[in-house]
Design an enzyme around this catalytic site. Structure first.
Site, PDB file in Angstrom:
ATOM      1  NE  ARG A  35     -48.085 -12.040 -33.105  1.00 24.13           N
ATOM      2  CZ  ARG A  35     -49.404 -12.190 -31.542  1.00 24.13           C
ATOM      3  NH1 ARG A  35     -49.613 -12.440 -31.224  1.00 24.13           N
ATOM      4  NH2 ARG A  35     -48.087 -10.706 -31.128  1.00 24.13           N
ATOM      5  CB  SER A 176     -47.467  -3.688 -25.831  1.00 26.04           C
ATOM      6  OG  SER A 176     -47.948  -3.949 -26.815  1.00 26.04           O
ATOM      7  CD  GLN A 178     -52.268  -7.025 -27.096  1.00 23.28           C
ATOM      8  OE1 GLN A 178     -52.646  -6.052 -26.630  1.00 23.28           O
ATOM      9  NE2 GLN A 178     -52.667  -8.164 -26.717  1.00 23.28           N
ATOM     10  CG  ASP A 328     -51.066 -12.641 -20.781  1.00 26.64           C
ATOM     11  OD1 ASP A 328     -51.141 -11.357 -19.873  1.00 26.64           O
ATOM     12  OD2 ASP A 328     -50.657 -13.120 -21.853  1.00 26.64           O
ATOM     13  NE  ARG A 359     -54.929 -10.185 -16.636  1.00 29.96           N
ATOM     14  CZ  ARG A 359     -54.298 -11.103 -17.561  1.00 29.96           C
ATOM     15  NH1 ARG A 359     -53.724 -10.509 -17.838  1.00 29.96           N
ATOM     16  NH2 ARG A 359     -54.982 -11.597 -18.567  1.00 29.96           N
TER      17      ARG A 359
HETATM   18  C1  S3P Z   1     -50.133 -10.539 -26.337  1.00 29.04           C
HETATM   19  C2  S3P Z   1     -49.229  -9.647 -25.737  1.00 29.04           C
HETATM   20  C3  S3P Z   1     -49.582  -9.224 -24.390  1.00 29.04           C
HETATM   21  C4  S3P Z   1     -50.530 -10.219 -23.968  1.00 29.04           C
HETATM   22  C5  S3P Z   1     -51.674 -10.880 -24.884  1.00 29.04           C
HETATM   23  C6  S3P Z   1     -51.136 -11.666 -26.043  1.00 29.04           C
HETATM   24  C7  S3P Z   1     -49.900 -10.965 -27.987  1.00 29.04           C
HETATM   25  O1  S3P Z   1     -49.930  -7.712 -24.644  1.00 29.04           O
HETATM   26  O2  S3P Z   1     -50.704  -9.995 -22.443  1.00 29.04           O
HETATM   27  O3  S3P Z   1     -52.548 -11.908 -23.991  1.00 29.04           O
HETATM   28  O4  S3P Z   1     -50.634 -12.328 -28.187  1.00 29.04           O
HETATM   29  O5  S3P Z   1     -49.292 -10.088 -28.811  1.00 29.04           O
HETATM   30  P1  S3P Z   1     -48.999  -6.656 -24.342  1.00 29.04           P
HETATM   31  O6  S3P Z   1     -48.146  -7.086 -26.277  1.00 29.04           O
HETATM   32  O7  S3P Z   1     -50.380  -5.549 -25.078  1.00 29.04           O
HETATM   33  O8  S3P Z   1     -48.581  -6.769 -22.975  1.00 29.04           O
END
Ligand code: S3P
Length: 450
Positions: A35, A176, A178, A328, A359
């Site tokens: 970020r 999520s 992300q 994670d 996983r």
């Molecule tokens: C992350 C969000 C998580 C995590 C990944 C990093 C991030 O994924 O598993 O290692 O930096 O936003 P999800 O948001 O898809 O769960």
């Protein structure tokens, strides 16, 4: 920058270890590092970053920011500078953007590109090319972006961003960060307010950093979940970023110290952001001797040092509501659970099936290869603890997944016989000096090239 080819697989063996001891710092947080580079590229002027994780995933994002027009440089003292182009100022990349193994880099940059009128092709390694992108393609399409993806919404894909992005209200079907971040990144260049509604709160580094860069972003509890609203078209002002230590990386030495008899270590400077600290709460509930020291705030994130001593663990029922805050960490928690007294139940973790590997399957087969019984279901697993006596001796398939590799090496330090992972090269994506750091604590790791 996809650094790995099948011919360079490097196996690694962890041997039963003497007590671990010492004080360490783990590398910078991966989520915050991605970020910092991305928001730095959108700010006008220089963003200075201290403690950036120099793992392959983050380096791929740095390279991508260069391809999109930002100037990104590393100084001799290990700090980084990003000279941004301003929201709306990205240029069209001349070559495909290569994210290597990184789902975070790929999905966040899809959001970024979706809000700019440019076309970019997204590529990555075999693991990333198997992961679902529909979760970001759907909302970003609603915002006006166009995608040409492989069958099932997979990479490689080509994305043409919106000429004028539409602000949307989006209720995310998956928990999520992300997905949330991709939508907010596209919303930065949309006129009006973009809102993401999260059924379950996820890590909030995007919100914290956007606020620090001067964006107007509000979070409130709505009837369907947490509502995060961003006002588009801000002028982002650079601010210095100090990246704290990664709690997801710290998890490996912490669990190793809990499992290896006689161990006593300190891990300094990790973020205990409540959306990231679920593993530590869980390990303490299992009886782990983890002392949280020197709690402070650094760069807008809560930070602490952890003192960890060998402990006798007991199995517990991990609340599914905690999953997002330790998403994670389940593979290494499963390794801890293998040494505990009684069963540890981990449910509500279906998302683990679409990480760098499946996983749940990879962890279950690694446990079985080392003499541990595990019951696997579609959205969870139950590990039968062996009260400290794990046989080990197994050969574990890592499936291009750094966290599977490190988790089973941790098992090898505390098991009766050594544990070998088939490919340790992926560890460099998130924790480049894992081997050196663990050896510094007294652990024994033996390399083998296959
Ligand atoms: C992350 C969000 C998580 C995590 C990944 C990093 C991030 O994924 O598993 O290692 O930096 O936003 P999800 O948001 O898809 O769960």
């Amino acid at each position: 920058m996809t650094a790995h080819s099948p011919s360079t697989h490097a196996g690694l063996t962890a041997e039963p270890s003497r007590p671990l001891g010492g004080t360490i710092r783990v590398p910078g947080d991966k989520s915050i590092s991605h970020r910092a580079l991305i928001f730095g590229a959108l700010a006008v002027g220089e963003t200075r970053i201290r403690g950036l994780l120099e793992g392959e995933d983050v380096l791929a994002t740095a390279e991508t920011m260069r391809r999109l027009g930002a100037r990104v440089m590393r100084h001799e003292d290990g700090t980084w500078s990003v000279f941004g182009v301003g929201v709306g100022g990205l240029q069209e990349p001349a070559v495909p953007l290569d994210f290597g193994n990184s789902g975070t880099g790929a999905r966040l940059v899809m959001g970024l590109v979706a809000g700019h009128p440019v076309t970019a092709t997204f590529i990555g390694d075999a693991s990333l090319s198997r992961r679902p992108m529909g979760r970001v393609i759907d909302p970003l399409t609603q915002m006006g972006a166009h995608f040409h993806a492989r069958e099932g919404g997979r990479m490689p894909l080509t994305l043409t961003g919106a000429r004028r992005a539409l602000p949307i209200v989006y209720r995310s079907p998956v928990a999520s960060a992300q997905v949330k971040s991709a939508i907010l990144l596209a919303g930065l260049n949309a006129p009006g307010v973009t809102t993401v509604i999260e059924p379950v709160p996820t890590r909030d580094h995007t919100e914290r950093m956007l606020r620090a860069f001067g964006a107007h972003i509000e979070t409130r509890q709505g009837k369907d979940g947490l509502e995060i609203s961003l006002t588009g078209e801000p002028e982002l002002t650079p601010c210095p970023i100090a990246v704290p230590g990664d709690p997801s990386s710290a998890a490996f030495p912490v669990v190793a110290a809990l499992l290896v008899p006689g161990s006593d270590i300190v891990v300094q400077g990790i973020t205990l952001n409540p959306h990231r600290a679920g593993l530590y709460t869980t390990l303490k509930e299992m009886g782990g001797d983890i002392e949280i020291m020197n709690q402070r705030e650094e760069g807008g994130e809560p930070v602490a040092d952890l003192r960890v001593r060998h402990s006798r663990l007991k199995g517990i029922d991990v609340p599914p509501a905690r999953a997002a805050s330790m998403i994670d960490e389940y593979p290494v928690l499963a390794v801890a659970a293998a040494f505990a007294d009684g069963e540890t139940r981990m449910m509500g973790i279906h998302e683990l099936r679409v990480k760098e590997s499946d996983r749940i399957a990879a962890t279950a087969s690694g446990l079985r290869a080392n003499g541990v019984k595990v019951h696997e279901s579609e959205d969870g697993m139950v590990v039968e603890g062996r009260s400290g006596a794990v046989a080990g001796g197994g050969h574990v398939a890592t499936h291009m997944d750094h966290r599977i590799a490190m988790s089973f090496l941790v098992m090898g330090f505390a098991a009766e016989k050594p544990v070998t992972v088939d490919d340790a090269s992926m560890i460099a994506t998130s924790f480049p000096d894992f081997t050196g750091l663990m050896r510094g604590l007294g652990a024994s790791l033996v390399g083998q090239t296959q």
